[in-house]
Design an enzyme around this catalytic site. Structure first.
Site, PDB file in Angstrom:
ATOM      1  N   ASN A  68       0.822  -1.204   0.000  1.00  7.31           N
ATOM      2  CA  ASN A  68       0.000   0.000   0.000  1.00  7.31           C
ATOM      3  C   ASN A  68       0.861   1.261   0.000  1.00  7.31           C
ATOM      4  O   ASN A  68       2.042   1.212   0.363  1.00  7.31           O
ATOM      5  CB  ASN A  68      -0.883   0.023   1.249  1.00  7.31           C
ATOM      6  N   CYS A  76      -4.538  -7.552  -2.814  1.00  8.39           N
ATOM      7  CA  CYS A  76      -5.260  -6.613  -3.675  1.00  8.39           C
ATOM      8  C   CYS A  76      -5.821  -7.368  -4.869  1.00  8.39           C
ATOM      9  O   CYS A  76      -5.062  -7.957  -5.660  1.00  8.39           O
ATOM     10  CB  CYS A  76      -4.321  -5.500  -4.140  1.00  8.39           C
ATOM     11  N   GLU A 197     -10.279   3.047   0.764  1.00  9.12           N
ATOM     12  CA  GLU A 197      -9.325   1.967   0.979  1.00  9.12           C
ATOM     13  C   GLU A 197      -8.342   2.297   2.104  1.00  9.12           C
ATOM     14  O   GLU A 197      -7.676   3.335   2.074  1.00  9.12           O
ATOM     15  CB  GLU A 197      -8.551   1.664  -0.300  1.00  9.12           C
ATOM     16  N   CYS A 207     -12.050  -0.962  -6.377  1.00  8.73           N
ATOM     17  CA  CYS A 207     -11.428  -1.879  -5.421  1.00  8.73           C
ATOM     18  C   CYS A 207     -11.961  -3.276  -5.728  1.00  8.73           C
ATOM     19  O   CYS A 207     -13.161  -3.537  -5.586  1.00  8.73           O
ATOM     20  CB  CYS A 207     -11.750  -1.480  -3.981  1.00  8.73           C
TER      21      CYS A 207
END
Length: 274
Positions: A68, A76, A197, A207
């Site tokens: 991230n 992800c 997120e 997402c």
């Protein structure tokens, strides 16, 4: 580290990523998390929703590590789709492969610029209530590789995700790791979705795991097992949850994964002061 880093920019239905291969990853060494925090900073550097580190691990097996923008690791869904297409284009795997991810081994299939993932079934943890600034939020708490809080709203565009997102993302009812926050509106087999997120700490254009979580919550309200999910960015993904609504057998996530650019990131992109 003063050498340029080779990257590929990709987008998975609006989620944008930097993809790093094994040679460039070796250049970063132990500086990986700090480098990700800097190059993902929009305005100050390239900007991205996260960085994918992708490497071949044998015949049609691909290692995928996602980081991230805050330097934390996670699974992800859209990033995994981009990783599969990247590996296919690099010649490391055929059209069918297995991704080795933080969420386990994920079968993937590349069809032109579309990638289909077969994911573990999402898990419904039931309803959760969170009170923030005097407002009561009742939604479903779902694990789809990572945690998601799903709220159904009547006016999706008007809902204040920019204020609800940060407050709910760290609400103690979801434990120390927090949660992603999804606002959802359902019309038959069409689901509209907005996601805040965690780790990115803002609303993203799409997402993938949020789409799966939203689909499960919609199924539990009577929606069909095949759904088209339309996120903020306007590029849909398709989610299928075969089996019963309460206990689906697996999740299928399918959508586009495009290459945006290939190039080298100059050290000035991450060596800015501050």
């Amino acid at each position: 580290m003063n050498r340029s880093i080779r990257v590929t920019g990709m987008s998975g239905a609006g989620n944008d990523f930097l993809v790093v291969g094994p040679d460039a990853a070796a250049q970063l060494g132990t500086e990986r998390a700090g480098w990700v925090r800097r190059v993902c900073a929009r305005g100050l550097s390239l900007g991205a929703d996260g960085v994918l580190f992708v490497e071949p691990r044998g015949a049609d097996r691909i290692g995928v590590s996602y980081v991230n923008p805050d330097g934390s690791s996670a699974f992800c869904g859209n990033g995994s789709r981009c990783a599969a297409r990247y590996a296919y284009l690099e010649g490391w795997a055929g059209a069918r492969m297995v991704l080795v991810t933080d969420a386990g081994e994920i079968p993937a299939e590349v069809r032109d610029d579309t990638v289909r993932l077969e994911l573990p079934a999402p898990i419904d943890h039931g309803e959760r209530e969170a009170v923030c600034d005097g407002s009561r939020h009742l939604g479903r708490f779902v694990t789809a590789g990572i945690p998601h809080f799903v709220l159904f709203v009547e006016d999706l565009a008007a809902a204040p995700l920019e204020s609800w997102g940060p407050a709910l993302r760290r609400h103690p009812v979801f434990g120390p790791e927090g949660t992603n926050v999804n606002l959802v509106a359902v019309d038959g087999a069409r689901v509209r979705l907005r996601t805040w997120e965690r780790g990115v700490e803002r609303e993203t254009l799409c997402c993938g795991s949020g789409a799966v979580a939203a689909a499960l919550a919609a199924r539990l309200r009577g929606a069909p097992e095949r759904l088209e999910v339309w996120p903020t960015g306007g590029i849909p993904v398709r989610v299928e949850l075969p089996g019963s609504a309460a206990a689906p057998e697996r999740a299928i996530l399918e959508g586009e994964a495009r290459v945006l650019f290939r190039g080298e990131v100059d050290p000035e992109a991450w060596e800015w002061p501050g």
